[in-house]
Write an enzyme that holds these catalytic residues in place. Structure first.
Site, PDB file in Angstrom:
ATOM      1  N   ARG A  87       0.801  -1.231   0.000  1.00 23.59           N
ATOM      2  CA  ARG A  87       0.000   0.000   0.000  1.00 23.59           C
ATOM      3  C   ARG A  87       0.830   1.276   0.000  1.00 23.59           C
ATOM      4  NH1 ARG A  87      -2.629  -3.911   1.698  1.00 23.59           N
ATOM      5  NH2 ARG A  87      -0.645  -4.356   2.650  1.00 23.59           N
ATOM      6  N   THR A  88       1.805   1.350   0.883  1.00 23.86           N
ATOM      7  CA  THR A  88       2.532   2.622   1.018  1.00 23.86           C
ATOM      8  C   THR A  88       3.240   2.940  -0.296  1.00 23.86           C
ATOM      9  OG1 THR A  88       2.841   2.047   3.329  1.00 23.86           O
ATOM     10  CG2 THR A  88       4.133   3.886   2.495  1.00 23.86           C
ATOM     11  N   LYS A  98      26.567  -4.389  -2.182  1.00 21.44           N
ATOM     12  CA  LYS A  98      28.039  -4.310  -2.312  1.00 21.44           C
ATOM     13  C   LYS A  98      28.658  -3.621  -1.109  1.00 21.44           C
ATOM     14  CE  LYS A  98      27.220  -3.443  -7.175  1.00 21.44           C
ATOM     15  NZ  LYS A  98      27.132  -2.299  -8.098  1.00 21.44           N
ATOM     16  N   ARG A 121      11.350   3.830   2.969  1.00 15.82           N
ATOM     17  CA  ARG A 121      11.020   2.879   4.045  1.00 15.82           C
ATOM     18  C   ARG A 121      12.279   2.072   4.342  1.00 15.82           C
ATOM     19  NH1 ARG A 121       5.948  -1.154   4.433  1.00 15.82           N
ATOM     20  NH2 ARG A 121       5.012   0.817   5.046  1.00 15.82           N
ATOM     21  N   HIS A 153       5.347   5.869  11.382  1.00 19.41           N
ATOM     22  CA  HIS A 153       4.819   5.720  10.014  1.00 19.41           C
ATOM     23  C   HIS A 153       3.876   6.914   9.812  1.00 19.41           C
ATOM     24  CE1 HIS A 153       3.576   4.022   6.337  1.00 19.41           C
ATOM     25  NE2 HIS A 153       3.157   2.840   6.711  1.00 19.41           N
TER      26      HIS A 153
HETATM   27  N1   CP Z   1      -0.070   0.043   5.768  1.00 19.80           N
HETATM   28  C1   CP Z   1       1.124  -0.266   5.233  1.00 19.80           C
HETATM   29  O1   CP Z   1       2.158   0.325   5.571  1.00 19.80           O
HETATM   30  O2   CP Z   1       1.068  -1.260   4.313  1.00 19.80           O
HETATM   31  P1   CP Z   1       2.302  -1.755   3.455  1.00 19.80           P
HETATM   32  O3   CP Z   1       3.286  -2.386   4.396  1.00 19.80           O
HETATM   33  O4   CP Z   1       1.734  -2.724   2.456  1.00 19.80           O
HETATM   34  O5   CP Z   1       2.903  -0.551   2.800  1.00 19.80           O
END
Ligand code: CP
Length: 303
Positions: free
Chosen positions: A51-52, A80, A101, A129
């Protein structure tokens, strides 16, 4: 102009939360606004995501921007031995904005110190998050018509769940929230977040079960027990199915109550809940596109 990173949800003021809510509503009405024309956004996912990553990439495409990056650090020069410092330094020379991320707590803050362009934290380990929180708040304001006076249940992995940590801090900026934490002993809300609430005089309650009290909730925020955060698989097996929300449990809940979940779900929401009008998690994920368009516009001062 000073660059505007989004690393922690506390990097934004209450006024900025409300501004993001307004912008997200505007993008929901008109998603294709070509504000990123000529701009390049780097999307660096050192940890898996559906999703993110896809909602950021959808947002960037709808805004007319270009994307570079990777979905797997294994395909980058990290394999590397290249450091996060050098990776971010390079990528920030190629792009106007970096969405990142990473599994390590604090990595996004470190990246922001190194980068010449703004960093948006798309999740750093069990820490924060913030873009998820802003889309959660947008989902809450859409369904409750307010961010004040809400009784918020947080259920599941409250120890490693970065989404609940960020949401707790953000909702604490609004009037009179009540938090109910439902977690097994091993996955309780960490002390520092409870201390934060106590210092602000905000009420919270801790429970092992919630069937008898779910009728009080405005928001039930379910979370997944995150296998990837456990070093001992036996510990994960002990707690993985401890809470499973079923349709029959929703009978006496408030009409305005909505079930949120950052997703992915494993077993914690039975599929028989999906057809219930109180199940909001798939729309919540869609709200992520509009909210991330809003965050990008705000970060780059595009509107
Ligand atoms: N909600 C969320 O962070 O989903 P993902 O890990 O799929 O990005």
């Amino acid at each position: 102009m000073e660059k505007k990173d989004l690393i922690s949800i506390m990097d934004y003021s209450k006024e900025e939360y409300l501004r993001i809510m307004e912008l997200a509503a505007d993008f929901e009405k008109t998603p294709n606004q070509k504000l990123l024309d000529g701009k390049v956004v780097a999307s660096l996912f050192f940890e898996p995501s559906t999703r993110t990553r896809l909602s950021f990439e959808t947002a960037i495409n709808r805004m007319g921007g270009r994307i570079v990056g990777f979905t797997d650090a294994g395909s980058s020069s990290v394999t590397k031995g290249e450091t996060l410092h050098d990776t971010i330094k390079m990528v920030s020379h190629y792009s106007d904005l970096v969405v990142m991320r990473h599994p390590l707590e604090g990595s996004a803050r470190y990246a922001a110190e190194v980068s010449d362009v703004p960093i948006i934290n798309a999740g750093d380990g069990a820490n924060q998050h913030p873009t998820q929180t802003l889309l959660d708040m947008y989902s809450i304001i859409k369904t409750q018509k307010t961010l004040d006076n809400l009784n918020i249940f947080m259920v599941g992995d409250l120890k490693y769940g970065r989404t609940v940590h960020s949401l707790l801090m953000a909702m604490s900026q609004f009037e009179n929230p009540i938090f109910n934490f439902i977690a097994p002993e091993e996955l309780q809300m960490p002390k520092e977040y409870k201390m934060y609430l106590r210092e602000k005089g905000i009420r919270y309650f801790e429970h092992k079960e919630f069937t008898d009290i779910i009728s009080e909730a405005d928001i039930v925020y379910m979370t997944r027990v995150q296998k990837e955060r456990f070093s001992d698989p036996i510990e994960y097996e002990k707690v993985k199915n401890v809470y499973i929300l079923k349709n029959e449990m929703l009978e006496n809940t408030k009409p305005n109550m909505r079930i949120l979940h950052p997703l992915p779900r494993v077993n914690e929401i039975h599929t028989d809940v999906d057809q219930n009008e109180k199940a909001y998690y798939f729309t919540q994920a869609l709200n992520g596109v509009f909210t991330r368009e809003a965050i990008i516009a705000h970060t780059l001062n595009l509107k």
